[in-house]
Design a protein around this motif. Structure first.
Motif, PDB file in Angstrom:
ATOM      1  N   ASN A 100      -6.048 -11.005  -6.109  1.00 47.00           N
ATOM      2  CA  ASN A 100      -4.819 -10.307  -6.513  1.00 47.00           C
ATOM      3  C   ASN A 100      -3.816 -11.276  -7.122  1.00 47.00           C
TER       4      ASN A 100
ATOM      5  N   CYS B 189      -3.731  -6.510   0.342  1.00 46.48           N
ATOM      6  CA  CYS B 189      -3.918  -5.083   0.579  1.00 46.48           C
ATOM      7  C   CYS B 189      -3.094  -4.679   1.794  1.00 46.48           C
TER       8      CYS B 189
ATOM      9  N   HIS C 270      -8.187  -7.051  -3.367  1.00 43.03           N
ATOM     10  CA  HIS C 270      -7.903  -5.716  -3.887  1.00 43.03           C
ATOM     11  C   HIS C 270      -6.584  -5.236  -3.281  1.00 43.03           C
ATOM     12  N   TRP C 271      -6.091  -4.103  -3.797  1.00 42.05           N
ATOM     13  CA  TRP C 271      -4.903  -3.460  -3.260  1.00 42.05           C
ATOM     14  C   TRP C 271      -5.296  -2.199  -2.491  1.00 42.05           C
ATOM     15  N   ALA C 272      -4.317  -1.544  -1.872  1.00 38.15           N
ATOM     16  CA  ALA C 272      -4.589  -0.432  -0.966  1.00 38.15           C
ATOM     17  C   ALA C 272      -5.303   0.731  -1.658  1.00 38.15           C
TER      18      ALA C 272
ATOM     19  N   CYS D 250      -8.920   0.032  -1.523  1.00 36.21           N
ATOM     20  CA  CYS D 250      -9.428  -0.527  -0.271  1.00 36.21           C
ATOM     21  C   CYS D 250     -10.580   0.319   0.268  1.00 36.21           C
TER      22      CYS D 250
ATOM     23  N   ARG E  57      -9.619   2.477   3.550  1.00 33.75           N
ATOM     24  CA  ARG E  57      -8.625   3.546   3.577  1.00 33.75           C
ATOM     25  C   ARG E  57      -9.225   4.796   4.198  1.00 33.75           C
TER      26      ARG E  57
END
Length: 378
Positions: free
Chosen positions: A226, A237, A245-247, A250, A253
């Motif tokens: 990121n 995240c 990665h970001w949420a 993810c 999740r």
């Protein structure tokens, strides 16, 4: 205009004027007026109306037109209007005890009127302890149970000034109300449940959806990670704290894309064993979402009596520090009491001094640490 500025006109006693209050105004007027003493009683007599004027006119004009005329006039009016001290004390107490804040009254106006009625009681030697005054103020404020709990949490001690300050800070407009919809006396602790399964997948021809595809970083990031934030730290995240990665991408999740797995070998190609962890937890609570979103940040809370944070928040913050910053950490055992929105009593287990940066200023923040999923509150 000149006559008004010289205070020649005495204060009027209207039909709704309290007699004792009018007497105090007359005493002040006598100190500032430039009328001769023997004319003061005559001027006051002409300003009276109704029963008061009739009583004053019963006195001989020659008696009023003396330096002692005011004493004679006040003595006559006392016989008509003055109440016994016990009656006055009870009246002051009744007005104080029955006083409640109305829905249209601002909190500031309510506190001013509350203090005025309390001072009237003190004139008759009815002095309440500070703690009783503060609790009486809270009970008379027309607040909901949650709002009263918030005010008690914000008050630093059992002093009237502390409670008054807390009410003014929290209910500045005096008419704002908290949401009454969510009231619960039971705190439900949600815990994660994990299920593991040993599966196989084709190493050279992976099934669609596995391994998870992560977003590649943009400017300021190394390959596959990121980008960095404005403080020079790698963004993470909000769900699993990964830097890859970001949420929104993810795999952990609550509603990820379905993972398709092959249960056996494919095309006689080499196989590799892999252990997968499947998350069965329901959606995150609002408190967990708020805590994860505030990692690395602090919430400015005017009702917070001490700086406090949760253990998870502190552990995550320490992970973002470099070795030089970690060397500045100072910890010590502690046991300070806290009350949060659910009304439960929580005690800290540690006091920590952590390095921080607020804007462009480098500083150190002393904070209590509690074993609760909690963001950092300043």
């Amino acid at each position: 205009m000149a006559e008004r500025n010289s205070y020649k006109i005495p204060p009027a006693m209207g039909p709704n004027t309290v007699y004792e209050t009018w007497k105090n105004e007359i005493a002040v007027w006598r100190l500032v007026t430039d009328l001769e003493k023997k004319r003061q009683a005559l001027a006051v007599t002409l300003s009276l109306t109704g029963q008061a004027r009739a009583k004053a006119l019963e006195i001989d004009v020659a008696e009023l037109n003396k330096d002692t005329g005011m004493d004679t006039l006040i003595h006559a009016l006392d016989s008509l209007f003055k109440k016994e001290t016990v009656d006055l004390a009870y009246e002051a107490y009744s007005k104080f005890d029955s006083f409640r804040k109305s829905d249209t009254m601002t909190m500031s106006d309510f506190i001013i009127e509350y203090e005025h009625r309390s001072n009237q009681c003190q004139r008759y030697e009815m002095v309440l302890p500070d703690a009783i005054l503060s609790f009486k103020l809270l009970d008379s404020s027309n607040l909901s149970q949650k709002e009263r709990q918030l005010a008690l949490t914000a008050a630093t001690d059992l002093k009237f000034d502390a409670m008054k300050s807390a009410l003014k800070r929290i209910f500045n407009d005096g008419q704002g109300k908290m949401d009454e919809g969510a009231t619960s006396g039971i705190t439900v602790k949600q815990e994660s449940a994990y299920m593991t399964r040993k599966v196989e997948y084709n190493k050279q021809k992976p099934s669609q959806g596995w391994p998870p595809k992560f977003n590649r970083g943009t400017a300021g990031s190394s390959r596959g990670t990121n980008p960095i934030d404005k403080f020079g730290r790698r963004t993470k995240c909000a769900i699993c704290q990964s830097i890859f990665h970001w949420a929104k991408d993810c795999p952990h999740r609550s509603d990820p894309a379905p993972v398709k797995l092959t249960e056996g070998p494919c095309d006689n190609t080499p196989e590799e064993n892999c252990n997968l962890t499947l998350f069965t937890k329901e959606h995150k609570t609002d408190n967990e979402i708020f805590m994860t979103e505030s990692f690395g940040c602090a919430v400015l809370d005017t009702a917070c009596t001490r700086t406090v944070c949760g253990k998870k928040w502190l552990d995550n913050y320490i992970d973002t520090l470099n070795n030089k910053e970690k060397a500045l950490l100072v910890t010590a055992p502690s046991e300070k009491g806290f009350k949060f929105g659910d009304g439960m009593q929580v005690h800290s287990f540690q006091n920590s001094i952590i390095p921080a940066q607020i804007g462009t200023t480098t500083c150190k923040i002393e904070t209590e640490v509690v074993d609760v999923d909690l963001a950092k509150f300043l």
